[in-house]
Design an enzyme around this catalytic site. Structure first.
Site, PDB file in Angstrom:
ATOM      1  N   HIS A 209       3.503  -4.074  11.158  1.00 11.00           N
ATOM      2  CA  HIS A 209       3.779  -3.225   9.984  1.00 11.00           C
ATOM      3  C   HIS A 209       4.608  -1.819  10.444  1.00 11.00           C
ATOM      4  CE1 HIS A 209       2.405  -0.578   6.526  1.00 11.00           C
ATOM      5  NE2 HIS A 209       2.368  -1.706   5.813  1.00 11.00           N
ATOM      6  N   CYS A 247       7.798  -3.338   4.717  1.00  8.14           N
ATOM      7  CA  CYS A 247       7.123  -2.665   3.672  1.00  8.14           C
ATOM      8  C   CYS A 247       8.002  -1.350   3.549  1.00  8.14           C
ATOM      9  CB  CYS A 247       5.781  -2.000   4.605  1.00  8.14           C
ATOM     10  SG  CYS A 247       4.995  -0.999   3.398  1.00  8.14           S
ATOM     11  N   HIS A 274       5.998  -6.177   2.024  1.00 17.12           N
ATOM     12  CA  HIS A 274       5.161  -5.460   1.109  1.00 17.12           C
ATOM     13  C   HIS A 274       6.324  -4.583   0.249  1.00 17.12           C
ATOM     14  CE1 HIS A 274       1.622  -4.690   4.200  1.00 17.12           C
ATOM     15  NE2 HIS A 274       1.640  -5.963   3.537  1.00 17.12           N
ATOM     16  N   ASP A 319       2.357  -3.673  -3.568  1.00 16.05           N
ATOM     17  CA  ASP A 319       1.345  -2.815  -2.469  1.00 16.05           C
ATOM     18  C   ASP A 319       0.690  -1.809  -3.320  1.00 16.05           C
ATOM     19  OD1 ASP A 319       0.409  -1.831  -0.067  1.00 16.05           O
ATOM     20  OD2 ASP A 319       2.192  -1.656   0.933  1.00 16.05           O
ATOM     21  N   HIS A 320       0.620  -0.875  -2.681  1.00 11.76           N
ATOM     22  CA  HIS A 320      -0.340   0.253  -3.606  1.00 11.76           C
ATOM     23  C   HIS A 320      -0.076   0.711  -4.860  1.00 11.76           C
ATOM     24  CE1 HIS A 320      -0.419   2.128   0.986  1.00 11.76           C
ATOM     25  NE2 HIS A 320      -0.833   1.092   0.956  1.00 11.76           N
ATOM     26  N   TYR A 334      -5.791  -0.240  -4.194  1.00 11.14           N
ATOM     27  CA  TYR A 334      -5.883  -1.707  -4.280  1.00 11.14           C
ATOM     28  C   TYR A 334      -6.683  -2.003  -5.503  1.00 11.14           C
ATOM     29  CZ  TYR A 334      -3.418  -2.044   0.025  1.00 11.14           C
ATOM     30  OH  TYR A 334      -2.512  -2.002   1.004  1.00 11.14           O
TER      31      TYR A 334
END
Length: 361
Positions: A209, A247, A274, A319-320, A334
């Site tokens: 990541h 990501c 992501h 993602d977030h 999340y």
């Protein structure tokens, strides 16, 4: 491509597997043994128990996020091989269970960093946010307490009290005093060379990541930040199982990163994606945004198109997400609702790109 959702496990996630199963197009989860500490061995029976709990709800485990890397490995401490051996045995046990993708990071001290966990937006939603000026103003001696005071009762991944409280943070910082970018690259190379044999044996794709944000924080070295450094990592351990998590919300913190071009340069080495959006208020201040392109800075269609063009066939997840519609109690970023919207939007983009490509043939 397989659309997935991250799930922290039955004792740590307010989102249930039954709720995840109801999101159109989502059949798999990305999960972990959340209570495991970095360097601790994952037993095969523990992994199988987790798999069974997921299968009971009609889903499967598409990958692990994360098997965390112990600081001794990142620092290059004399006891690093003990923790590497545990990591190798953990990968072996995952392979025996038929799990073939592991996301991890090599960030010193911190995982991803934010200065606000609930910045208020005009529409009433709240989001994660980062302001470099806030970071620069924080006193390192009281850093953990300052972040905790702004956490709204939540715990950020990588900021767990057992690692950060009671003076442990300063000791951890001090242990990295002789680790610069070159040393961190050397230690990453040693780690990857040590685990590649078991990855080859069990066909496990390691997906590193990126650092978030993609620059040094408090003088700590960060190396997985841009295309040049990624290519260096790939070449120093040139094995297809040595790959990355792409990501967009992490690489995108550096506005100089041309993310569609980066994706196209990494064909065959992106094992996990992501995909999320950011909104920049200045180069030093950004916040999480809805996945829709027009709501943030990134062209999400171009990101999905680039992944499609290289034949990406691994797991992807939104993602977030924002906190919306009165949702409470969830891990920062999340919750269920906004990530479910994101998964549906990303699936729609993938379908549009796919049908447009087929129409061109």
């Amino acid at each position: 491509m397989e659309m997935t959702m991250r799930w922290f496990g039955p004792d740590h996630d307010t989102v249930t597997l039954n709720q995840i199963r109801q999101i159109p197009g989502v059949k798999g989860v990305i999960t972990t043994l959340y209570d495991k500490q970095p360097g601790e061995l994952w037993e095969e029976k523990e992994i199988r128990s987790l798999m069974e709990s997921v299968a009971e709800e009609g889903l499967h485990i598409a990958g692990i996020e994360s098997v965390n890397v112990h600081d001794a490995i990142k620092i290059g401490s004399p006891d690093k091989d003990l923790y590497i051996n545990n990591y190798v045995e953990t990968l072996r046990n995952l392979g025996k269970c038929g799990i073939h993708m592991v996301c991890y990071n090599f960030m010193p001290v911190f995982d991803w960093t934010r200065t606000e966990l609930a910045r208020k937006c005009e529409d009433g939603s709240t989001v994660l946010a980062y302001n470099q000026d806030v970071i620069d103003a924080l006193d390192l001696d009281n850093l953990y307490e300052s972040i905790l005071a702004n956490s709204s009762g939540h715990v950020l991944p990588g900021w767990e009290p057992e690692r950060m409280a009671d003076g442990k943070l300063l000791k951890l910082f001090n242990s990295y005093k002789d680790v610069d970018e070159e040393k961190l690259f050397d230690n990453l190379k040693y780690f990857l060379e040590s685990i590649m044999p078991v990855c080859d044996e069990y066909n496990i794709n390691m997906a590193i990541h990126p650092d978030d944000p993609a620059w040094s924080v408090y003088g700590l070295p960060r190396i997985i930040t841009n295309q040049k450094n990624i290519e260096r990592m790939m070449k120093m351990v040139d094995n297809p199982h040595n790959g990355l998590t792409f990501c967009s919300g992490s690489y995108g913190t550096n506005l100089e990163n041309d993310m569609p071009a980066m994706i196209r340069s990494l064909k065959g080495r992106i094992h996990f994606a992501h995909v999320r959006n950011l909104k920049f208020n200045s180069p030093r201040d950004f916040q999480e945004a809805p996945h829709l392109s027009s709501e943030g800075t990134f062209d999400m269609y171009e990101l999905i198109k680039a992944l499609y063009d290289i034949g990406f066939d691994g797991p992807m997840r939104p993602d977030h997400g924002r906190t919306i519609w009165g949702e409470t109690g969830h891990m920062p970023g999340y919750g269920l609702y906004d990530r479910a919207l994101g998964a549906t939007y990303l699936n729609g983009l993938w379908e549009a790109v796919s049908k447009a490509k087929k129409a061109d043939i």
